[in-house]
Scaffold this motif. Structure first.
Motif, PDB file in Angstrom:
ATOM      1  N   SER A 150       2.008   2.134  -9.752  1.00 28.03           N
ATOM      2  CA  SER A 150       0.934   2.551  -8.803  1.00 28.03           C
ATOM      3  C   SER A 150      -0.049   1.355  -9.151  1.00 28.03           C
ATOM      4  CB  SER A 150       0.469   3.947  -8.985  1.00 28.03           C
ATOM      5  OG  SER A 150      -0.580   4.072  -7.809  1.00 28.03           O
ATOM      6  N   MET A 151      -0.373   1.112 -10.333  1.00 32.89           N
ATOM      7  CA  MET A 151      -1.295   0.411 -10.464  1.00 32.89           C
ATOM      8  C   MET A 151      -0.944  -1.096 -10.313  1.00 32.89           C
ATOM      9  SD  MET A 151      -2.671   1.981 -14.376  1.00 32.89           S
ATOM     10  CE  MET A 151      -3.762   0.252 -14.509  1.00 32.89           C
ATOM     11  N   LEU A 152       0.283  -1.669 -10.442  1.00 36.56           N
ATOM     12  CA  LEU A 152       0.742  -2.747  -9.983  1.00 36.56           C
ATOM     13  C   LEU A 152       0.815  -3.061  -8.722  1.00 36.56           C
ATOM     14  CD1 LEU A 152       2.323  -5.575 -10.825  1.00 36.56           C
ATOM     15  CD2 LEU A 152       4.425  -4.149 -10.804  1.00 36.56           C
ATOM     16  N   PHE A 153       1.186  -2.053  -7.898  1.00 37.49           N
ATOM     17  CA  PHE A 153       1.257  -2.328  -6.428  1.00 37.49           C
ATOM     18  C   PHE A 153      -0.065  -2.147  -5.758  1.00 37.49           C
ATOM     19  CE2 PHE A 153       5.713  -0.079  -6.763  1.00 37.49           C
ATOM     20  CZ  PHE A 153       6.273  -1.384  -6.319  1.00 37.49           C
ATOM     21  N   SER A 154      -1.054  -1.583  -6.557  1.00 35.48           N
ATOM     22  CA  SER A 154      -2.393  -1.684  -6.132  1.00 35.48           C
ATOM     23  C   SER A 154      -2.948  -2.801  -6.119  1.00 35.48           C
ATOM     24  CB  SER A 154      -3.305  -0.669  -6.928  1.00 35.48           C
ATOM     25  OG  SER A 154      -2.804   0.664  -6.194  1.00 35.48           O
ATOM     26  N   VAL A 155      -2.722  -3.587  -7.322  1.00 38.65           N
ATOM     27  CA  VAL A 155      -3.201  -4.789  -7.495  1.00 38.65           C
ATOM     28  C   VAL A 155      -2.714  -5.940  -6.619  1.00 38.65           C
ATOM     29  CG1 VAL A 155      -3.277  -6.809  -9.458  1.00 38.65           C
ATOM     30  CG2 VAL A 155      -3.696  -4.289 -10.017  1.00 38.65           C
ATOM     31  N   SER A 200       7.592  18.781 -13.114  1.00 39.23           N
ATOM     32  CA  SER A 200       9.015  18.269 -13.062  1.00 39.23           C
ATOM     33  C   SER A 200       9.188  17.622 -14.477  1.00 39.23           C
ATOM     34  CB  SER A 200       9.430  17.477 -11.930  1.00 39.23           C
ATOM     35  OG  SER A 200       9.403  18.115 -10.758  1.00 39.23           O
ATOM     36  N   PHE A 201       8.095  17.122 -15.014  1.00 37.50           N
ATOM     37  CA  PHE A 201       8.055  16.190 -16.201  1.00 37.50           C
ATOM     38  C   PHE A 201       6.746  16.431 -16.606  1.00 37.50           C
ATOM     39  CE2 PHE A 201       7.667  13.379 -12.485  1.00 37.50           C
ATOM     40  CZ  PHE A 201       6.440  12.910 -12.556  1.00 37.50           C
ATOM     41  N   ASP A 202       6.553  15.895 -18.002  1.00 37.48           N
ATOM     42  CA  ASP A 202       5.189  16.100 -18.749  1.00 37.48           C
ATOM     43  C   ASP A 202       4.596  15.014 -18.450  1.00 37.48           C
ATOM     44  OD1 ASP A 202       6.311  18.491 -20.162  1.00 37.48           O
ATOM     45  OD2 ASP A 202       6.848  17.232 -21.831  1.00 37.48           O
ATOM     46  N   TRP A 203       3.023  15.197 -18.557  1.00 32.81           N
ATOM     47  CA  TRP A 203       2.011  14.278 -18.347  1.00 32.81           C
ATOM     48  C   TRP A 203       2.074  13.043 -19.041  1.00 32.81           C
ATOM     49  CZ3 TRP A 203      -0.233  13.948 -13.760  1.00 32.81           C
ATOM     50  CH2 TRP A 203      -0.480  14.961 -12.906  1.00 32.81           C
ATOM     51  N   LEU A 204       2.481  13.593 -20.373  1.00 33.93           N
ATOM     52  CA  LEU A 204       2.786  12.476 -21.508  1.00 33.93           C
ATOM     53  C   LEU A 204       4.151  12.215 -21.666  1.00 33.93           C
ATOM     54  CD1 LEU A 204      -0.111  13.582 -23.954  1.00 33.93           C
ATOM     55  CD2 LEU A 204      -0.401  11.952 -22.353  1.00 33.93           C
ATOM     56  N   LEU A 221       0.960  -1.438   0.031  1.00 36.60           N
ATOM     57  CA  LEU A 221       0.089  -0.017   0.012  1.00 36.60           C
ATOM     58  C   LEU A 221       0.974   1.175  -0.114  1.00 36.60           C
ATOM     59  CD1 LEU A 221      -2.774   1.261   0.030  1.00 36.60           C
ATOM     60  CD2 LEU A 221      -2.448   1.038   2.733  1.00 36.60           C
ATOM     61  N   THR A 222       2.007   1.151   0.704  1.00 37.91           N
ATOM     62  CA  THR A 222       2.968   2.318   0.571  1.00 37.91           C
ATOM     63  C   THR A 222       3.427   2.668  -0.603  1.00 37.91           C
ATOM     64  OG1 THR A 222       3.459   1.852   3.062  1.00 37.91           O
ATOM     65  CG2 THR A 222       4.821   3.328   1.783  1.00 37.91           C
ATOM     66  N   ALA A 223       3.953   1.539  -1.334  1.00 40.68           N
ATOM     67  CA  ALA A 223       4.518   1.728  -2.400  1.00 40.68           C
ATOM     68  C   ALA A 223       3.374   2.151  -3.537  1.00 40.68           C
ATOM     69  CB  ALA A 223       5.221   0.284  -2.994  1.00 40.68           C
ATOM     70  N   ALA A 224       2.149   1.784  -3.609  1.00 39.05           N
ATOM     71  CA  ALA A 224       1.157   2.150  -4.508  1.00 39.05           C
ATOM     72  C   ALA A 224       0.986   3.659  -4.238  1.00 39.05           C
ATOM     73  CB  ALA A 224       0.094   1.390  -4.230  1.00 39.05           C
ATOM     74  N   LEU A 225       0.689   4.100  -3.073  1.00 38.62           N
ATOM     75  CA  LEU A 225       0.363   5.271  -2.853  1.00 38.62           C
ATOM     76  C   LEU A 225       1.504   6.266  -3.073  1.00 38.62           C
ATOM     77  CD1 LEU A 225      -1.875   5.196   0.463  1.00 38.62           C
ATOM     78  CD2 LEU A 225      -2.597   5.625  -2.012  1.00 38.62           C
ATOM     79  N   SER A 226       2.622   5.844  -2.751  1.00 40.74           N
ATOM     80  CA  SER A 226       3.827   6.907  -3.036  1.00 40.74           C
ATOM     81  C   SER A 226       4.147   7.085  -4.346  1.00 40.74           C
ATOM     82  CB  SER A 226       5.135   6.244  -2.315  1.00 40.74           C
ATOM     83  OG  SER A 226       4.942   5.990  -0.925  1.00 40.74           O
ATOM     84  N   SER A 227       4.049   6.025  -5.421  1.00 38.93           N
ATOM     85  CA  SER A 227       4.184   6.268  -6.802  1.00 38.93           C
ATOM     86  C   SER A 227       3.313   7.242  -7.320  1.00 38.93           C
ATOM     87  CB  SER A 227       4.421   4.930  -7.417  1.00 38.93           C
ATOM     88  OG  SER A 227       3.376   4.140  -7.257  1.00 38.93           O
ATOM     89  N   MET A 228       1.943   6.901  -6.789  1.00 39.10           N
ATOM     90  CA  MET A 228       0.788   7.898  -7.651  1.00 39.10           C
ATOM     91  C   MET A 228       1.023   9.401  -6.910  1.00 39.10           C
ATOM     92  SD  MET A 228      -1.623   8.093  -9.308  1.00 39.10           S
ATOM     93  CE  MET A 228      -2.069   6.536  -9.728  1.00 39.10           C
ATOM     94  N   LEU A 229       1.233   9.299  -5.581  1.00 35.12           N
ATOM     95  CA  LEU A 229       1.639  10.771  -5.271  1.00 35.12           C
ATOM     96  C   LEU A 229       2.308  11.586  -5.742  1.00 35.12           C
ATOM     97  CD1 LEU A 229       0.513  12.574  -2.615  1.00 35.12           C
ATOM     98  CD2 LEU A 229       2.599  11.773  -1.619  1.00 35.12           C
ATOM     99  N   LEU A 260       5.493   5.575 -13.401  1.00 40.50           N
ATOM    100  CA  LEU A 260       4.802   6.006 -12.090  1.00 40.50           C
ATOM    101  C   LEU A 260       3.339   5.279 -12.132  1.00 40.50           C
ATOM    102  CD1 LEU A 260       6.046   9.657 -11.402  1.00 40.50           C
ATOM    103  CD2 LEU A 260       6.904   7.442 -10.152  1.00 40.50           C
ATOM    104  N   LEU A 261       2.789   5.634 -13.142  1.00 36.47           N
ATOM    105  CA  LEU A 261       1.320   5.248 -13.148  1.00 36.47           C
ATOM    106  C   LEU A 261       1.200   3.782 -13.242  1.00 36.47           C
ATOM    107  CD1 LEU A 261      -1.713   5.759 -13.844  1.00 36.47           C
ATOM    108  CD2 LEU A 261      -1.454   5.783 -16.132  1.00 36.47           C
TER     109      LEU A 261
END
Length: 492
Positions: A233-238, A218-222, A201-209, A229-230
């Motif tokens: 976060s999805m992998l750690f959430s699953v 600091s970097f473009d959305w695309l 949970l810590t890893a999922a939230l930290s990467s999403m945050l 990072l996206l």
């Protein structure tokens, strides 16, 4: 439980609520002054994000540990860690140090509010909880009224450090009350702690945050960084969900979410968490930087929300028993939509009274919904699950605030940078620091002042548009509670 001195324990819990309420408003009021002194407006949202991340991750852990080891022991650990972090925050010499110390403070904060609320659920009957939880929310809101005023006074007199240090004597007094007067049943269960779930949970939230705070800045959305990072976060959430289903004693018992009341109350709390952090974090910057009002007036606009909250909470417990869960929550949802729409319509020349009126309506909405959610959730589960169930609701609201402060901070920063570029100006985000105090505003030209204020007002307008969208989402989700007439127990 028979030996518990309920009035004294309730007083100690109320004091813990006071500490939490002060933390929620007093830091927001002081942040313009802190940012002006320590610099780093670009990292403004990280001061909130660091605290919220750790309190969000740990709230589930503390909730589960309180079910295993008892409320008293875990409350003590959390409160002491929170107070240690508060002490360190006052000694910060840079924005980076303050952010790190807020991590420490947040690690303890995850225990204070949910366990204090759970203790009340333990020592009072189902019939008593509606009234007592209404009192608790009222005390929380009434104490929050003093937060902005205290914050403004402390900043103007002894310094912003005391915004954090004021927690120390109050927190210790609350801790003493719980340790001395709360008596708990002996728990003979062998403890099984879900370390894997906590880490995932810590890893999922930290990467999403990190994605939400730094994306577009600091970097473009695309960009490759955003995608990595996206995906992380999805992998750690699953993996977190998978681990919780496999765990012997999971940190998040997903079976309680099968109850319709818990499911929709938690989803609405996720949306209201975004609304709450949007107003409390960024309204002082608007009132101070754009309207050119002192910290005390900025605090007043937040105080209005803190007046609306306890006022609505006082009636929420009674309405829950009289007109039903759905109608009480729906009324709160309407007030949230009205309040956020008023923020969209706000213009600098409207003055702080408009800002105060807007936050007052948001407070009414928060008071009506939050009290009803806690009462119903605690009635829906047994003692052994009450800590986890209460923590799940706190977790969702904290998660909403964590996502909200990061997402809205990114929207604020990227909107400012786009405005600078579109107008051919070479300003940086740190230029906004000059708007946050009387002395720094006096040192810049009238033309630069007007441009920066227009930029900040426009960027915050985008923040309020997103906030209103979440208010609309919360209103729609409340319709999932239709048919819930009151406090019912449907989870065994």
């Amino acid at each position: 439980m028979d030996k518990t001195k309920r009035p004294l324990v309730l007083a100690a819990v109320m004091l813990a609520m006071f500490v939490s309420a002060v933390e929620a408003t007093i830091v927001s009021t002081a942040m313009p002054s802190i940012a002006s002194e320590l610099g780093g407006f670009a990292k403004y949202s990280w001061v909130f994000s660091a605290y919220l991340l750790m309190s969000t991750v740990t709230v589930l852990i503390y909730g589960k540990l309180s079910d295993i080891f008892g409320r008293k022991r875990i409350f003590a650990i959390g409160m002491l860690l929170f107070l240690f972090g508060s002490l360190l925050c006052g000694f910060a010499n840079s924005i980076e140090e303050l952010i790190f110390y807020r991590f420490v403070q947040g690690m303890g904060a995850g225990a204070v509010m949910p366990i204090a609320t759970t203790i009340v659920g333990d020592i009072y009957s189902r019939e008593e909880r509606a009234k007592v939880q209404g009192y608790l929310s009222s005390v929380w809101g009434i104490s929050a009224v003093t937060g902005p005023a205290i914050g403004g006074i402390l900043v103007a007199t002894v310094g912003w450090e005391y915004v954090f240090w004021i927690n120390l004597p109050l927190g210790l007094l609350s801790l003493m009350g719980v340790l001395l007067y709360l008596k708990e049943p002996v728990n003979k269960k062998k403890p099984v702690i879900d370390y894997k779930g906590a880490a995932l949970l810590t890893a999922a939230l930290s990467s999403m945050l990190y994605l939400l705070v730094e994306g577009g800045v600091s970097f473009d959305w695309l960009s490759r960084q955003s995608l990595i990072l996206l995906m992380a976060s999805m992998l750690f959430s699953v993996l977190f969900i998978w681990a919780e289903h496999k765990a012997i004693d999971p940190m998040m018992p997903f079976e309680i979410w099968r109850n319709k009341t818990i499911l929709y109350a938690n989803l609405v709390s996720l949306a209201t968490g975004v609304i709450l952090i949007s107003i409390s974090s960024y309204l002082p910057a608007y009132v101070t930087g754009v309207m050119e009002q002192p910290a005390a007036i900025a605090g007043f606009t937040l105080t209005a929300m803190s007046i609306g909250w306890p006022l609505a909470s006082f009636f929420s417990g009674r309405l829950l028993l009289k007109i039903g869960y759905f109608k009480t929550s729906l009324t709160g949802g309407i007030f949230l939509v009205i309040g956020t729409l008023l923020f969209i319509l706000m213009q600098p020349e409207f003055g702080p009274l408009w800002a105060a009126m807007s936050s007052f309506f948001v407070g009414l909405g928060m008071g009506l919904t939050s009290t009803a959610f806690i009462v119903s959730i605690q009635a829906a589960v047994s003692y052994e699950q009450r800590g986890s169930a209460t923590a799940s609701n706190m977790f969702m609201r904290n998660l909403g605030s964590t996502i909200g402060v990061a997402l809205l901070g990114s929207i604020l920063n990227s909107s400012l940078l786009r405005y600078f570029a579109a107008n051919g100006q070479n300003y940086s985000l740190s230029s906004i620091n000059d708007l946050l105090s009387v002395d720094s505003r006096a040192e810049i030209s009238g033309e630069a002042l007007g441009f920066l204020q227009q930029a900040l007002a426009g960027a915050l307008q985008n923040v309020y548009l997103v906030t209103a969208l979440f208010a609309l989402v919360s209103f729609i989700l409340i319709f999932g509670l239709r048919g819930q007439k009151g406090v019912k127990s449907s989870v065994k």
